[in-house]
Structures are given as structure tokens and as C-alpha cells.
Scaffold this motif. Structure first.
Motif, PDB file in Angstrom:
ATOM      1  N   VAL A  12       1.702  -8.037 -10.076  1.00 58.41           N
ATOM      2  CA  VAL A  12       2.420  -7.678  -8.849  1.00 58.41           C
ATOM      3  C   VAL A  12       3.730  -6.973  -9.178  1.00 58.41           C
ATOM      4  O   VAL A  12       4.099  -5.990  -8.522  1.00 58.41           O
ATOM      5  CB  VAL A  12       2.665  -8.925  -7.976  1.00 58.41           C
ATOM      6  CG1 VAL A  12       3.561  -8.583  -6.790  1.00 58.41           C
ATOM      7  CG2 VAL A  12       1.338  -9.488  -7.485  1.00 58.41           C
ATOM      8  N   ALA A  13       4.439  -7.438 -10.194  1.00 60.95           N
ATOM      9  CA  ALA A  13       5.694  -6.792 -10.591  1.00 60.95           C
ATOM     10  C   ALA A  13       5.443  -5.338 -10.985  1.00 60.95           C
ATOM     11  O   ALA A  13       6.216  -4.440 -10.620  1.00 60.95           O
ATOM     12  CB  ALA A  13       6.333  -7.558 -11.746  1.00 60.95           C
ATOM     13  N   GLN A  14       4.367  -5.108 -11.714  1.00 63.31           N
ATOM     14  CA  GLN A  14       4.029  -3.743 -12.117  1.00 63.31           C
ATOM     15  C   GLN A  14       3.673  -2.890 -10.901  1.00 63.31           C
ATOM     16  O   GLN A  14       4.079  -1.725 -10.797  1.00 63.31           O
ATOM     17  CB  GLN A  14       2.872  -3.762 -13.111  1.00 63.31           C
ATOM     18  CG  GLN A  14       2.524  -2.394 -13.679  1.00 63.31           C
ATOM     19  CD  GLN A  14       1.420  -2.461 -14.699  1.00 63.31           C
ATOM     20  OE1 GLN A  14       0.353  -3.023 -14.457  1.00 63.31           O
ATOM     21  NE2 GLN A  14       1.663  -1.905 -15.881  1.00 63.31           N
ATOM     22  N   PRO A  21      -0.102  -0.179  -3.480  1.00 62.63           N
ATOM     23  CA  PRO A  21      -0.330  -1.082  -2.341  1.00 62.63           C
ATOM     24  C   PRO A  21      -0.608  -2.509  -2.804  1.00 62.63           C
ATOM     25  O   PRO A  21      -1.282  -2.727  -3.812  1.00 62.63           O
ATOM     26  CB  PRO A  21      -1.550  -0.479  -1.640  1.00 62.63           C
ATOM     27  CG  PRO A  21      -2.260   0.308  -2.691  1.00 62.63           C
ATOM     28  CD  PRO A  21      -1.182   0.841  -3.596  1.00 62.63           C
ATOM     29  N   ILE A  22      -0.076  -3.477  -2.061  1.00 61.20           N
ATOM     30  CA  ILE A  22      -0.224  -4.895  -2.393  1.00 61.20           C
ATOM     31  C   ILE A  22      -0.721  -5.637  -1.159  1.00 61.20           C
ATOM     32  O   ILE A  22      -0.283  -5.361  -0.036  1.00 61.20           O
ATOM     33  CB  ILE A  22       1.110  -5.503  -2.867  1.00 61.20           C
ATOM     34  CG1 ILE A  22       1.649  -4.740  -4.085  1.00 61.20           C
ATOM     35  CG2 ILE A  22       0.950  -6.989  -3.204  1.00 61.20           C
ATOM     36  CD1 ILE A  22       3.058  -5.163  -4.495  1.00 61.20           C
ATOM     37  N   VAL A  23      -1.628  -6.583  -1.361  1.00 67.53           N
ATOM     38  CA  VAL A  23      -2.148  -7.418  -0.277  1.00 67.53           C
ATOM     39  C   VAL A  23      -1.842  -8.881  -0.584  1.00 67.53           C
ATOM     40  O   VAL A  23      -2.193  -9.380  -1.660  1.00 67.53           O
ATOM     41  CB  VAL A  23      -3.674  -7.233  -0.103  1.00 67.53           C
ATOM     42  CG1 VAL A  23      -4.237  -8.250   0.894  1.00 67.53           C
ATOM     43  CG2 VAL A  23      -3.993  -5.816   0.355  1.00 67.53           C
ATOM     44  N   ALA A  55      -6.066  -1.880  -4.041  1.00 65.63           N
ATOM     45  CA  ALA A  55      -4.755  -2.521  -3.914  1.00 65.63           C
ATOM     46  C   ALA A  55      -4.627  -3.640  -4.945  1.00 65.63           C
ATOM     47  O   ALA A  55      -5.569  -3.943  -5.675  1.00 65.63           O
ATOM     48  CB  ALA A  55      -4.564  -3.069  -2.496  1.00 65.63           C
ATOM     49  N   VAL A  56      -3.463  -4.237  -4.997  1.00 69.24           N
ATOM     50  CA  VAL A  56      -3.188  -5.321  -5.936  1.00 69.24           C
ATOM     51  C   VAL A  56      -3.073  -6.635  -5.158  1.00 69.24           C
ATOM     52  O   VAL A  56      -2.330  -6.701  -4.173  1.00 69.24           O
ATOM     53  CB  VAL A  56      -1.886  -5.048  -6.715  1.00 69.24           C
ATOM     54  CG1 VAL A  56      -1.479  -6.260  -7.541  1.00 69.24           C
ATOM     55  CG2 VAL A  56      -2.066  -3.830  -7.609  1.00 69.24           C
ATOM     56  N   PRO A  57      -3.793  -7.684  -5.561  1.00 70.34           N
ATOM     57  CA  PRO A  57      -3.708  -8.959  -4.849  1.00 70.34           C
ATOM     58  C   PRO A  57      -2.480  -9.755  -5.242  1.00 70.34           C
ATOM     59  O   PRO A  57      -2.081  -9.775  -6.407  1.00 70.34           O
ATOM     60  CB  PRO A  57      -4.985  -9.682  -5.300  1.00 70.34           C
ATOM     61  CG  PRO A  57      -5.234  -9.162  -6.681  1.00 70.34           C
ATOM     62  CD  PRO A  57      -4.772  -7.723  -6.667  1.00 70.34           C
ATOM     63  N   ILE A  69       4.757 -14.991  -6.040  1.00 74.59           N
ATOM     64  CA  ILE A  69       4.093 -13.865  -5.382  1.00 74.59           C
ATOM     65  C   ILE A  69       3.093 -13.305  -6.398  1.00 74.59           C
ATOM     66  O   ILE A  69       3.433 -12.481  -7.249  1.00 74.59           O
ATOM     67  CB  ILE A  69       5.101 -12.789  -4.949  1.00 74.59           C
ATOM     68  CG1 ILE A  69       6.237 -13.396  -4.129  1.00 74.59           C
ATOM     69  CG2 ILE A  69       4.383 -11.684  -4.177  1.00 74.59           C
ATOM     70  CD1 ILE A  69       5.811 -14.018  -2.816  1.00 74.59           C
ATOM     71  N   GLY A  70       1.868 -13.796  -6.328  1.00 75.21           N
ATOM     72  CA  GLY A  70       0.864 -13.504  -7.345  1.00 75.21           C
ATOM     73  C   GLY A  70       0.844 -14.633  -8.361  1.00 75.21           C
ATOM     74  O   GLY A  70       1.903 -15.120  -8.770  1.00 75.21           O
TER      75      GLY A  70
END
Length: 302
Positions: A12-14, A21-23, A55-57, A69-70
Motif C-alpha cells: 500500500v505504501a508503494q 488506485p487502492i481499494v 488496483a491495490v488491496p 492500512i493493508g
């Protein structure tokens, strides 16, 4: 919010650094939804669905008083086997942090943490809502009020079908929450594609949903959007089949004086038994379907 309270996974940081996009994903399905190891396997599958959607979970949970967060793979494994994990909504999120406890986020708590992290889209199974008999019990989920004040687009298969769906829709309307049916005119009913309730709004693409989210921000409107995404046709339990099962489960709960927080787990377990596990299979299918749509919406927001 101090820097050491909000912890981002490496992935998530990356993604944040790269503007990808992040979900957001909730964690109660891991701790309170199903047993180990099926809970962890399902969580990983849903995360992969988000990745395949572009996207990134970011599975959100509280570990030792910090908002994650992740989750790293080892953290997800540990959470899946943890005992005495708090089930968190808006009312108890701060207490969990202050006490240094572990906690799993419901829809409301996940929305709060997602907003803190700058994440605009959240995929879940179904939201909470107005419980049957709420006119005497006043049992209404905090999820509805969270949707009215926290600017996150939530993708779910409607409210859980064990709830009073017409009253849930009425409360959302009163609170000014946009209820959008994706690709059909009816609001879905969790395990079933149709509820008999006409949706206030219909949108047929992730781009339309993303445009609506952006317009709400531009207008300065508080709150988020609820996107009701019907379960895939090959996984649904038709309304005519599931309604009698739900009614039987409700009658059993009343006969055994099941009340308060014990009601939902009792009903879901009873429905699982009566459908010979089909309800859980359908639940997994709809969560995965929601994750894929959420990934498309997150990508369209960029």
C-alpha cells in the motif's frame, strides 16, 4: 493522528507513492465471518481479485493499538487465528486504539480508517441496516449514519437480507445517502439479485460511479455513496428460495429468545445449515464480485 498510529503495508505504501488506485477491505470477515484457515484463504482471494482488477488491496485492521492500512502476509495469518479480537464500529474504535487491543473493522470503522488514509473506495459483502422489529428495539446499524458522513464509495451486494430492507432504504434516503444499483433497476438483496425494491439510482459503469463520487466532492456534499452490486447469477440463491429460510431462522431466534448482538451470528449460522452451506458459498462469490467492481471504480477515480 500521529505517524505511528497509521501503519501502511509495503504494498500500500508503494501504491500511494506511485499514485496507483487502492481499494479498502474490511477485516471482520476474517475474525468473525468464518473459521481458520478458510477465513485467511478467502481474504487472500479477495485481495487477488482487487489486484486483477488493476488496483491495490488494503485490508484494514487494528493490531496492538495501531491502524494497519493493508496487512502483510504474516499479519493476515495471525489475525485469522487471533482470539479476543474486538469487533469495531465508530463507537469503540478509539477505545481499541487507546487500550492497545486488536480489532477487526466493520463497514463503519473501515470507512473511517479508509478516509484517514486517503482511500475513496471500499469493497465489502453487504452493509448493516435496520433490523426487523426496529420500531420497538431501535436496532439500526451505525453503517447507515457512517455512509451519511464519511466520503467513501462503498461497494456491496445491498444490505444483509436478514434485515428489514425497505426500512433500510428509507433510512438511507432520509440521511441523504445515494443508493446506486449497478447494472439493474432493483436493489439486490445480498444472496439474491432482486429484492422487489426499485433503486433510487442506476448506473451501468464504473466510470459513471466515479464521476458521481467526484461531483459530490466538488459540491462539498458530506458522506459517501452506496453501490449495490448484484451477486453473479450463477452464485445467487433466488429470492423465492431464500426468503422462507430467513423467515424460519427469524422464528427460531424469537423462540429461543436470541437478542441484541447474538441475533445476526445466530441467523447466519441457521441459514448456513438450512442451505447446506450454499449461503456461505454465495457470500464469498458476492464479496469477490464486489472487489472486482471496486477496483474498476478506484481506477476510474484517477
Amino acid at each position: 493522528m500521529t505517524n505511528d498510529t497509521l501503519i501502511y503495508s509495503k504494498e500500500v505504501a508503494q501504491a500511494r507513492a506511485q499514485g496507483r488506485p487502492i481499494v479498502a477491505l474490511e477485516s471482520t470477515i476474517i475474525t468473525h465471518g468464518m473459521p481458520f484457515p478458510q477465513n485467511v484463504e478467502t481474504a487472500r482471494t479477495v485481495e487477488d481479485d482487487v489486484r486483477e482488477g488493476g488496483a491495490v488491496p488494503a485490508t484494514i485492521a487494528i493490531l496492538k493499538g495501531r491502524i494497519h492500512i493493508g496487512l502483510e502476509p504474516e499479519e493476515l495469518d495471525a489475525l485469522g487465528q487471533a482470539q479476543d479480537v474486538m469487533k469495531l464500529s465508530r463507537a469503540d474504535l478509539a477505545a481499541c486504539l487507546a487500550l492497545g487491543r486488536d480489532g477487526a473493522t466493520t463497514v463503519a470503522a473501515t470507512m473511517i480508517c479508509a478516509e484517514m488514509a486517503g482511500i475513496s473506495v471500499f469493497a465489502t459483502g453487504g452493509i448493516g441496516g435496520v433490523h426487523r422489529g426496529a420500531e420497538t428495539s431501535f436496532d439500526i446499524s451505525a453503517d447507515l449514519h457512517e455512509l451519511a458522513q464519511t466520503p467513501v464509495t462503498v461497494v456491496g451486494a445491498g444490505a444483509k437480507a436478514i434485515l428489514d430492507l425497505p426500512k433500510t432504504v428509507e433510512v438511507l434516503e432520509t440521511l441523504g445517502v445515494p443508493v446506486i444499483a449497478y447494472g439493474q433497476d432493483q436493489i439486490p438483496a445480498f444472496w439474491s439479485r432482486e429484492s422487489g425494491l426499485t433503486a433510487p439510482l442506476r448506473m451501468d459503469s464504473a466510470a459513471q460511479i466515479a464521476a458521481s463520487h467526484k461531483m459530490r466532492v466538488q459540491l462539498g456534499l458530506r458522506g459517501g455513496q452506496l453501490v449495490t452490486n448484484p451477486i453473479p447469477a450463477d452464485a445467487e440463491i433466488p429470492r423465492a428460495e431464500i426468503v422462507p429460510v430467513i423467515e424460519e431462522a427469524l422464528a427460531a431466534a424469537a423462540a429461543q429468545n436470541i437478542s441484541a448482538k447474538e441475533v445476526t451470528p445466530f441467523l447466519l449460522a441457521r441459514i448456513f445449515e438450512q442451505t447446506e452451506g450454499r449461503s456461505l458459498d454465495a457470500n464469498i462469490a458476492l464479496v469477490r464480485n464486489n472487489a472486482r467492481l471496486a477496483a474498476q471504480i478506484a481506477a476510474a477515480l484517477l
